[in-house]
Design a protein around this motif. Sequence first.
Motif, PDB file in Angstrom:
ATOM      1  N   SER A  48       3.113   4.587   2.087  1.00 20.35           N
ATOM      2  CA  SER A  48       4.254   4.853   1.202  1.00 20.35           C
ATOM      3  C   SER A  48       5.580   4.762   1.958  1.00 20.35           C
ATOM      4  CB  SER A  48       4.104   6.236   0.565  1.00 20.35           C
ATOM      5  OG  SER A  48       2.972   6.282  -0.281  1.00 20.35           O
ATOM      6  N   SER A  92      -7.369  15.762  -6.617  1.00 18.85           N
ATOM      7  CA  SER A  92      -6.774  14.429  -6.549  1.00 18.85           C
ATOM      8  C   SER A  92      -6.368  14.114  -5.125  1.00 18.85           C
ATOM      9  CB  SER A  92      -5.552  14.344  -7.461  1.00 18.85           C
ATOM     10  OG  SER A  92      -4.942  13.066  -7.355  1.00 18.85           O
ATOM     11  N   PHE A  94      -4.073  11.815  -4.718  1.00 26.16           N
ATOM     12  CA  PHE A  94      -2.693  11.370  -4.865  1.00 26.16           C
ATOM     13  C   PHE A  94      -1.778  12.586  -4.827  1.00 26.16           C
ATOM     14  CE2 PHE A  94      -5.227   8.025  -6.730  1.00 26.16           C
ATOM     15  CZ  PHE A  94      -4.646   6.876  -6.216  1.00 26.16           C
ATOM     16  N   SER A  96       1.272  15.251  -5.215  1.00 29.31           N
ATOM     17  CA  SER A  96       2.281  15.605  -6.211  1.00 29.31           C
ATOM     18  C   SER A  96       3.661  15.262  -5.670  1.00 29.31           C
ATOM     19  CB  SER A  96       2.185  17.096  -6.511  1.00 29.31           C
ATOM     20  OG  SER A  96       3.370  17.571  -7.103  1.00 29.31           O
ATOM     21  N   ALA A  97       4.559  14.912  -6.562  1.00 34.23           N
ATOM     22  CA  ALA A  97       5.946  14.651  -6.159  1.00 34.23           C
ATOM     23  C   ALA A  97       6.575  15.904  -5.550  1.00 34.23           C
ATOM     24  CB  ALA A  97       6.755  14.180  -7.362  1.00 34.23           C
ATOM     25  N   ALA A 105       5.430   9.401  -3.981  1.00 29.71           N
ATOM     26  CA  ALA A 105       3.978   9.480  -3.951  1.00 29.71           C
ATOM     27  C   ALA A 105       3.378   8.261  -4.634  1.00 29.71           C
ATOM     28  CB  ALA A 105       3.507  10.750  -4.652  1.00 29.71           C
ATOM     29  N   ARG A 107       0.827   6.590  -7.089  1.00 31.13           N
ATOM     30  CA  ARG A 107       0.310   7.111  -8.336  1.00 31.13           C
ATOM     31  C   ARG A 107      -1.092   6.587  -8.586  1.00 31.13           C
ATOM     32  NH1 ARG A 107       2.614  11.332  -8.987  1.00 31.13           N
ATOM     33  NH2 ARG A 107       1.983  11.382 -11.175  1.00 31.13           N
ATOM     34  N   GLY A 108      -1.939   7.459  -9.133  1.00 29.96           N
ATOM     35  CA  GLY A 108      -3.294   7.056  -9.425  1.00 29.96           C
ATOM     36  C   GLY A 108      -4.059   8.188 -10.080  1.00 29.96           C
ATOM     37  N   ASN A 110      -6.585  11.302 -11.008  1.00 33.13           N
ATOM     38  CA  ASN A 110      -7.295  12.414 -10.381  1.00 33.13           C
ATOM     39  C   ASN A 110      -8.789  12.197 -10.566  1.00 33.13           C
ATOM     40  OD1 ASN A 110      -8.079  13.441 -12.975  1.00 33.13           O
ATOM     41  ND2 ASN A 110      -6.144  14.567 -13.131  1.00 33.13           N
ATOM     42  N   PRO A 615      -3.494  17.918  -8.123  1.00 34.37           N
ATOM     43  CA  PRO A 615      -2.357  17.152  -8.624  1.00 34.37           C
ATOM     44  C   PRO A 615      -1.308  18.066  -9.255  1.00 34.37           C
ATOM     45  CG  PRO A 615      -4.183  16.997 -10.164  1.00 34.37           C
ATOM     46  CD  PRO A 615      -4.697  17.759  -8.966  1.00 34.37           C
ATOM     47  N   GLU A 616      -0.094  17.623  -9.203  1.00 30.76           N
ATOM     48  CA  GLU A 616       1.020  18.284  -9.898  1.00 30.76           C
ATOM     49  C   GLU A 616       1.297  19.705  -9.430  1.00 30.76           C
ATOM     50  OE1 GLU A 616       2.739  16.150 -11.390  1.00 30.76           O
ATOM     51  OE2 GLU A 616       1.119  14.702 -11.220  1.00 30.76           O
TER      52      GLU A 616
END
Length: 652
Positions: A48, A92, A94, A96-97, A105, A107-108, A110, A615-616
Amino acid sequence: MRSLAHHCLPGGSSMGEYYAPDQRRKSVTVAIVGLGVRGLSVLERLISHAALADQNLTFDLHLVDSNPAQPRQYDIHQPDYLLLNHACAYASMFPSARSVSHAPAMRGPNLFEWARERGMRVAADGFTVGADGRSVRPNDNLPRRVFGEYLLWFHQYLRDNAPDNVRLIGHASNAVDLQQKGDTSILCLDNGDRVEADHVFVTVGQRPSQPQRDQDASADRLIGSPYPLPGQLASVQPSETVAIAGLGLTATDAILALTVGRGGRFDRTVLPERYVASGREPRIVVFSRSGLPYRARPAPSSVVSYEPVAFTRSAVDGLRTRAPQLDFDRDVLPLLLLELRVAYRRAALLQQAGAQDAEAFLLRARAAAVEGRLDELAELPGPAEFDAEAAYHGRPTPSAQDSAAAADGETYQRSLESWMAADIANAARGFDGSPFKAATEMCREVRDTIRYAIEFGGLTDASLDRFYRYHVEAINRLVIGPEKERSANILTLLRSGVVSMSLGPNPLVSWDDDSRTWALSSTAFPVRSTVSADWLYQGYTDRLKSLRDDPTVVGAMARRGMVRRFKPDSPVVSSIDVDDQGHPVGEDGSSASRIWVFGLLCEGATFYNGYLTSPERFERAQFDVDRAVHQLVEGIRQEGQTVSAFEGGQHR
């Protein structure tokens, strides 16, 4: 590629050497040693950040792992009854922002979304995943091997989405040595290859100690390494007795391997469910120091999340004005228990009166906290309604405690069965319906504040030892137990007589040479009992106490003085020493600014390194990696500016 003028350890091969391109050609070489969950997170961050970098800057990323994206606990070949202790929608790879601020981040999906995209279904037994059965649900605890398949997919996804200025070089091998030549690290691999890198990330985890095999006959009847399952238990015969030390998730795995893994099944067409034995189960005796099983996990819910009132960073800072190092029991725990009481009342109000009343209570509680009188707030629950101290320490209900104190192991087990049944009923109501579960979940919600209080020498040495010897298990019993269905399975096995917990807390364990069996004697009851067991299964992992004995690159770094133990005199904490940026600290006290270490190797200097990311939500592990990669890229940029100025170029 050029050949090296220097060599690795004597006997090392010169085959397969790799070199970092010249920095003045705007190229950087990075090695990731260990490509499990933490190593893959490092790879995601490097890719990234590289996507944002000047495209004239190229990254050669060397990925060193003999079995990439396949840590043993997520081996894709293990049976489906070995489940994640994590609802699939809350797992996940991926970030979290909220966790990564220096580069967006990737994205993809979970784990839940990924499994649904592939048409995975859950069979009638509740755990087998394949083409038949119902659709996967967000709160399902999927098999660990499914998460292993997700890791393999994630690894390939990263490779497929790497920008043009990133070159990925895989090494299906293990690093066994690391040498420094100026600012360059030279990694030696066990296949004889060598990798030269400008920067290194080490994420190999802590190595378990190996059981001694040269002491006495007991060694042949000790299963000292709990995994892999069911292989470690293959020698246990149906006519034998196996004693399992530990009452946590590893013990649950072992119990299921000896029951469901041998053809038994749980019949859920009747209430309560019953266990249908296959006849191949041994007798199973389970025990631990506490004598208490882990509490059942409810389905996840956002209802437990709120801004803490009592247990905050500012409160910890206030404690430090009196003493730079804290005692967890004396200083930190009272604040945590106070927060549990706040969480209980808030959850009760949410359930009984609604969100507006619950929020109004929090406002009153915050005002009382500012005035230093929160513990005097009349609205907080008292011990008769919610005993935060008893809940935290895991004491049985008063009736169970009284009966256990006056009776024997069988009475104790019956009281535990009642205790477990009540706890499972609480878990079935969920965080929305059980203020008790919502309150105890705060031990998980405030883990970053616990980190803040204890990390990097925040506790006295004696308190840190007690924290890892006692408090970690106390917290884990509250918040990382089996999901409620698995806890119900264990209760069913207890009631059916397949499993026994009648030894109670802290039994005496010894080897009987005459009978060639293990003798386990209760110590907590007036009426003592002794159980003979053919096998002793160690349902927990002992970590290496000496870094120099580590067979991986970590041991080599220790022998070279590049890493040291965080608390060398501690009988409990075996972490390596790292600074607050993740750089390892050497024997001379200096930090290696071009090397980072993350994960379980740091457990002790840092806290709570072994969890899956969600995630999140903010995740400290991903935040730390993002900061480290940002530091790496900024260092390259500044070096480039220095070279440009030195050569008379424009300083931009």
